[in-house]
Write an enzyme that holds these catalytic residues in place. Structure first.
Site, PDB file in Angstrom:
ATOM      1  N   HIS A  36      41.503  40.022  39.708  1.00 13.92           N
ATOM      2  CA  HIS A  36      41.222  39.847  41.306  1.00 13.92           C
ATOM      3  C   HIS A  36      39.886  39.103  41.171  1.00 13.92           C
ATOM      4  O   HIS A  36      39.078  39.325  40.606  1.00 13.92           O
ATOM      5  CB  HIS A  36      40.882  41.438  41.636  1.00 13.92           C
ATOM      6  CG  HIS A  36      41.982  42.126  41.913  1.00 13.92           C
ATOM      7  ND1 HIS A  36      42.585  41.812  42.889  1.00 13.92           N
ATOM      8  CD2 HIS A  36      42.419  43.178  40.985  1.00 13.92           C
ATOM      9  CE1 HIS A  36      43.952  42.791  42.624  1.00 13.92           C
ATOM     10  NE2 HIS A  36      43.793  43.555  41.571  1.00 13.92           N
ATOM     11  N   CYS A  49      42.825  35.263  43.581  1.00 15.81           N
ATOM     12  CA  CYS A  49      42.708  34.734  44.858  1.00 15.81           C
ATOM     13  C   CYS A  49      41.520  33.539  44.831  1.00 15.81           C
ATOM     14  O   CYS A  49      40.657  34.089  44.263  1.00 15.81           O
ATOM     15  CB  CYS A  49      42.504  36.015  45.917  1.00 15.81           C
ATOM     16  SG  CYS A  49      43.798  37.371  45.867  1.00 15.81           S
TER      17      CYS A  49
END
Lengths: 403, 725
Positions: A161, A203
């Site tokens: 993440h 991301c």
């Protein structure tokens, strides 16, 4: 009075230097030639940074890449694997000791033999940076060290993440883009790689890589700023997403690749599509003369090294060169730039829609162009300067007033 | 011809070296299976390796030799376990059971200075973390290391007399560390298998090849024991013992029903249960054997053997006597190799030998065999090589059917009868320990350790009152019965601080004073952030007491933010407590004898590392399950942090501005009003500077704000000339 002013000036000077050092990152060091060292060994650092069962897919991403490079001949001793949580033997895993990236469950990417070098709480930012820079405590065993040198091609893969200029490690720490760039610069200084391919699947992955300036580094990011890197393949039996789209696409390409393949990065990039991934991939090469179609995938994902005998008069050499066909046959395995390879490349159309597709993919993305970064960096530096100046003036006026 | 001569010489030399090394490296592999319940099969592997060579090994792993020769250690024991042994349903374990997680036990040579000790420990931990893929480097953190406490065995040592055989090395320094939350998976097995001469490609270890079965087992334990030893001739060597213990749940029920319907139907196959086959023999193995525990009680088999030692089988097919006379068949099978499949559901075609654990009374010279040990089952022994010759690249080993009673041990069967009779108060194994936390407070709590003893154990204790092992005794009570001792070892991490004055002991629910019952104690309080607390207590528990409870209150420490693990809200692990007691069933001299048609006393005595390990010592250890203690954890979530930080910055800004605008000059004095009038302009300047300072600071810190500022500037028409480049 004079003493305190002197001290204030010294402080100001130090602070200015500090701000100045912060803007070093924008002075991109560009190199124009490939490393002069021969490619002799392959190393890989594969990292998943996410803990907890719900992040199954991040560990499968990493294990899938592990499966690919092990299949292409990189031995366990040259792979540093960092897995922060136990997914395969997790109590929630209905299929113990197995990990799957496809709901058909036909390929177990965990496999019979796996060696995880850093696991659990050991997966930390400091351990990762230590592995890259080689600054270990003297008692750390060899299996936990990246013992590459100036003739090694190094593959680094990160999955987890992330956000703007960071990636989360183990849910508590963040690796920042500048730290990563500094670690790679240090690797370059210490001659710890010949060429380095870094792939990040998070991301806003491109932001993590935008400060990298070390020479001969190729960075590939799965998504741009303000973009997510989405998951894929939901499994009803496990109740989770199994893999991320970018890695899935990459693996799909590697299914047709074997150790003798001459596929290049350009071939791989050609398969990435926004329609499938829902994010724009991007790549950057700090070596400006290098193009994706010059970089063979097996240079990084397979254990293909350029081995030549040092003497051309030794007994082994006559054996090697005695039979032309034999030499040819063996060279197919050991030499990366065999003449017939180039010939076959010439026969094929060079990436049919290579340029147009690249343009579409790369330029349609809100790419972090150098000038944009530069403006922002300038604003940052100047605002810091102004802050310090105003602080100094404020302190001076306060000082004068109290006198 | 010179070349040929050279080759011959080289080959001869190589052969000589190989032969020489062969004599120095030994390898033996054994496998034990037993039904622990009708659905659960215990499979225990034991691989023994030893070497006296310091270099040039043929089969011994070099890394282990290196480790043993560079560090000054006596023995290292490492275990990695997932799952727990279910004492209530599986009964007393036949083999040693380890607590969940990782346990590292090292005894180093005496005389090491503290600094050298720490360095040795660090080197050992790192080497083992490389050799086992476990995150042992976390054990650097001294919070998990404790010195070895008092052990029951040591307490008894002066009277038992066989100190040298069992006790820890005198004068050595024992260090022990536990990681209760360490997972166990394929990555631990891979390097572990690499230490075996044939890995999992040949030999018994190839039964571990189907990883989903191995790690899908309800109890998995991987053990590694490294020891320096000396041969009887005085040569120094290194010994490596590797064990795997699995308890596998099998869907045998249907097969069993089938078997009842058709007695000749094939039963469970060991290789089918494990999902892997042994295809090849491992050549370096000097011993490769499979031991299958007989579901029948050894007493019955023994009685039959004694009465029918002439080798005559019971001819009459009496249904009521079906269970009591298979031995004659076995004996016949051992001699002839053929047996009617109808009589014994066990394996028939393979040559196998039945081993009985017979007890040798202390005074006798080894001939007068009186009885079999009640604690051990009868074993059927197979040779892997012979099985492989018979089978087609497989062992083809048929397992016997488990008894409907869920254990191989007679006393457990008795418990289940008792349970069937309605008395289920004490159903279960000899001794059972559980542990729990009371209190929902984030600051305080209490931990309760409850030990339950079965009726059988108490009856046996009463019968053997002061005839068995005699303890050395505490300060008071010289005539303490060793068998009534119960020792407790508990390790507390430093952030769980027990208050020892709150320790209360309850026997059968009645609180009793601690002092008269305490035989030995060793309490080492924890040192903040450096070492854990250790509580060792040995209590004298009268045989009539069925339940012992210990309660102690503790307070929880506050941790700094960097001391929290990533999953702090899961709670903090407290390692398993160890309860040790003396087994009244233990016989000091158990021999395994082959039942052959002949005299009992003259039967062949068999010994192997695994067999001697089964009757290791009188001290039994029971581990509790892990314990989680919730500590006060802050909210680590990122938005919270961001909000905290930005509100702090804003508060500082507004505070400073307000202070500036409202404060009146200096502290006191007549000149204050004038100065405030005079410095109005100055104040405005200061306020402006403050504004500039904080906005610049915000711009410096926040990249997004810079982006917005850039867009704003562009919209306002400021030429950002380098953007056009």
């Amino acid at each position: 009075m004079s003493l305190s002013i002197g001290r204030g000036l010294a402080t100001l000077f130090i602070c200015l230097m500090w701000i100045g050092s912060g803007s070093v990152g924008i002075n991109v060091l560009t190199s124009t030639e490939r490393s002069t060292y021969r490619h002799e060994s392959n190393w890989a650092v594969l990292v998943s940074t996410s803990r907890f069962w719900l992040n199954y897919r991040h560990i499968v991403n990493t294990m899938s890449i592990y499966h690919v490079i092990k299949g292409l001949g990189i031995p366990d001793s040259n792979i540093i694997l960092m897995i922060p949580d136990d997914m395969a033997c997790n109590a929630r895993n209905a299929l113990p000791a197995q990990l799957f990236n496809n709901e058909s469950h036909w390929l177990d990417v965990y496999g019979q033999d796996v060696e995880v070098d850093y696991r659990g709480y050991e997966v930390t930012v400091s351990n990762f940076l230590q592995v890259l820079t080689g600054r270990h405590d003297s008692i750390v065993p060899r299996s936990k060290r990246l013992m590459s040198d100036a003739s090694s091609n190094v593959l680094i893969y990160l999955s987890g993440h992330g956000g703007n200029e960071f990636i989360k490690f183990n849910d508590v720490e963040e690796l920042l883009a500048q730290d990563l760039a500094d670690a790679l610069a240090q690797m370059a200084e210490k001659g710890r790689y010949r060429e380095l391919l870094m792939i990040v699947e998070t991301c806003e992955a491109a932001t993590l890589l935008q400060r990298v300036s070390a020479p001969n580094v190729i960075t590939v990011a799965s998504s741009q700023k303000d973009e997510q890197s989405l998951s894929f393949k939901s499994d009803p039996e496990l109740g989770l997403s199994l893999i991320d789209r970018f890695t899935y696409q990459t693996l799909a390409f590697f299914e047709s690749i074997d150790i003798k393949s001459s596929a290049t990065l350009a071939d791989l990039f050609g398969t990435y599509s926004y329609e499938f991934m829902q994010s724009h991939f991007s790549y950057r090469m700090t070596n400006v003369t290098l193009r994706p179609r010059d970089v063979k995938l097996t240079d990084f994902f397979g254990s293909v090294a350029d081995i030549r005998t040092t003497s051309d008069r030794g007994s082994q050499d006559t054996m090697y060169h005695g039979d032309a066909q034999m030499g040819r046959y063996m060279a197919a395995y050991v030499d990366e730039d065999a003449p017939w390879d180039i010939g076959s490349k010439l026969l094929q159309p060079d990436m049919p829609n290579d340029l147009s597709m690249m343009r579409k993919i790369v330029y349609s993305a809100p790419s972090p162009s150098d000038s944009g970064i530069r403006t922002r960096e300038a604003i940052r530096a100047w605002s810091g300067f102004v802050a310090l100046c105003s602080l100094a003036i404020y302190m001076l006026t306060a000082h004068v007033r109290t006198k | 011809s010179l070349m040929l001569q050279y080759i011959v010489w080289t080959a001869g030399l190589m052969l000589a070296i190989a032969v020489g090394c062969n004599a120095q490296d030994v390898f033996s592999e054994e496998l034990l299976t037993a039904w622990v319940s009708p659905q659960h099969l215990l499979v225990h592997f034991r691989f023994d390796q030893g070497t006296t060579a310091s270099r040039l090994h043929t089969s011994f792993p070099h890394a282990i030799q290196q480790l043993a020769s560079t560090l000054r250690l006596h023995a290292v024991e490492l275990s990695l376990t997932s799952g727990r042994w279910r004492y209530t349903t599986w009964g007393r374990p036949l083999v040693a059971v380890t607590p969940v997680g990782a346990v590292l036990d090292a005894s180093l040579r005496a005389g090491l200075k503290p600094q050298a000790l720490i360095a040795h420990w660090a080197a050992l931990v790192n080497a083992l973390s490389g050799l086992s893929c476990a995150s042992f480097s976390l054990l650097h953190d001294p919070t998990s290391i404790s010195g070895g406490g008092i052990s029951l065995r040591q307490l008894l040592a002066p009277t038992t007399g066989n100190r040298s055989a069992e006790g820890p090395v005198a004068g050595g320094q024992r260090l022990r560390a536990m990681l209760p939350h360490e997972p166990l998976c394929t990555e631990n097995l891979t390097p572990w298998l690499r230490l075996l001469p044939c890995r999992d490609q040949a030999g018994l270890a190839s039964l571990l090849r189907h990883r989903p079965t191995v790690f899908g087992a309800e109890y998995v334990s991987l053990g590694l024991m490294l020891e320096r030893h000396a041969t009887p001739k005085g040569r120094r060597g290194v010994r490596l013992v590797q064990t795997v213990t699995l308890v596998i749940r099998t869907a045998l029920k249907r097969a069993q029903q089938q078997q009842q319907a058709h007695p000749s139907a094939p039963g469970a196959d060991l290789e089918t249960v494990l999902g892997a086959r042994v295809e090849h023999f491992c050549p370096p193995a000097m011993r490769s054997e499979v031991l299958v525990a007989e579901p029948d009680s050894p007493e019955g088999l023994f009685a039959t053997w004694r009465t029918r030692s002439g080798g005559v089988c019971c001819e009459s097919e009496d249904e009521s006597q079906n269970g009591s006379c298979p031995l004659g068949d076995y004996a016949a099978a051992a001699t002839t190799g053929t047996l009617d499949a109808h009589n014994t559901p066990g394996p028939v075609r393979e040559p196998s030998r039945l081993l009985l654990p017979v007890m040798i009374p202390a005074g006798s010279p080894g001939f007068a065999v009186e009885a079999v040990s009640q604690a051990l089952p009868a074993l059927r022994r197979y040779d892997t090589l012979e099985l492989l010759e018979v089978g087609d690249r497989a062992l083809g080993l048929q397992l016997p059917y488990p008894h409907p009673q869920p254990s191989t041990q007679p006393h457990i069967a008795g418990v289940h009868e008792m349970r069937a009779n309605g008395d289920d108060r004490l159903a279960g194994p000899d001794l059972q320990a559980d542990r729990y936390v009371t209190g929902a407070n984030l600051l305080h709590g209490a931990v309760v350790l409850r030990i339950q003893r079965s009726r059988e154990l108490r009856a046996r204790l009463e019968a053997s009152q002061c005839t068995g092992w005699r303890g050395s005794g505490g300060a008071e009570g010289g005539g303490t019965c060793g068998s009534s001792l119960v020792c407790i070892n508990q390790l507390f991490p430093w952030y769980v601080r027990p208050w020892m004055h709150t320790l209360t002991v309850l026997y059968d629910g009645q609180e009793v004073p601690l002092r008269p019952h305490l035989v030995a104690q060793q309490v080492r309080p924890a040192v903040q952030r450096s070492s854990p607390g250790v509580v060792d207590l040995c209590l004298r528990v009268p045989p009539a007491v069925a339940e012992v409870q210990l309660r102690v209150a503790f307070s929880k420490a506050f941790l700094t933010v960097f001391e929290y693990p990533p999953d702090a809200h899961r709670g903090f692990d407290v390692p398993a407590a160890v309860v040790s007691y003396l087994d009244p069933l233990y016989a000091p001299a158990v021999q395994w004898r082959v039942t052959s048609p002949g005299d009992v006393s003259g039967a062949e005595v068999v010994s192997s590392p695994l067999l001697s390990g089964l009757s290791a010592g009188p001290v039994k250890q029971v581990y509790t399950v892990g314990l989680l203690v919730p500590l006060a954890a802050p909210d680590f979530s990122m938005p919270y942090n961001v909000i905290c930080l930005s509100s702090t910055v804003l508060a500082v800004y507004f505070g400073a501005l307000l202070n500036l605008l409202t404060r009146r000059g200096c502290a006191a004095g007549h000149a204050a009003p004038e100065r405030s009038k005079v410095s109005l302009g100055g104040k405005a300047l200061q306020a402006l500077l403050m504004l500039v300072l904080f906005s610049a600071l915000a711009l410096y810190l926040d990249a997004e704000l810079r982006q917005h500022a850039m867009e704003l500037l562009a919209k306002l028409g400021f030429p950002l000339e380098f953007k056009l480049k």
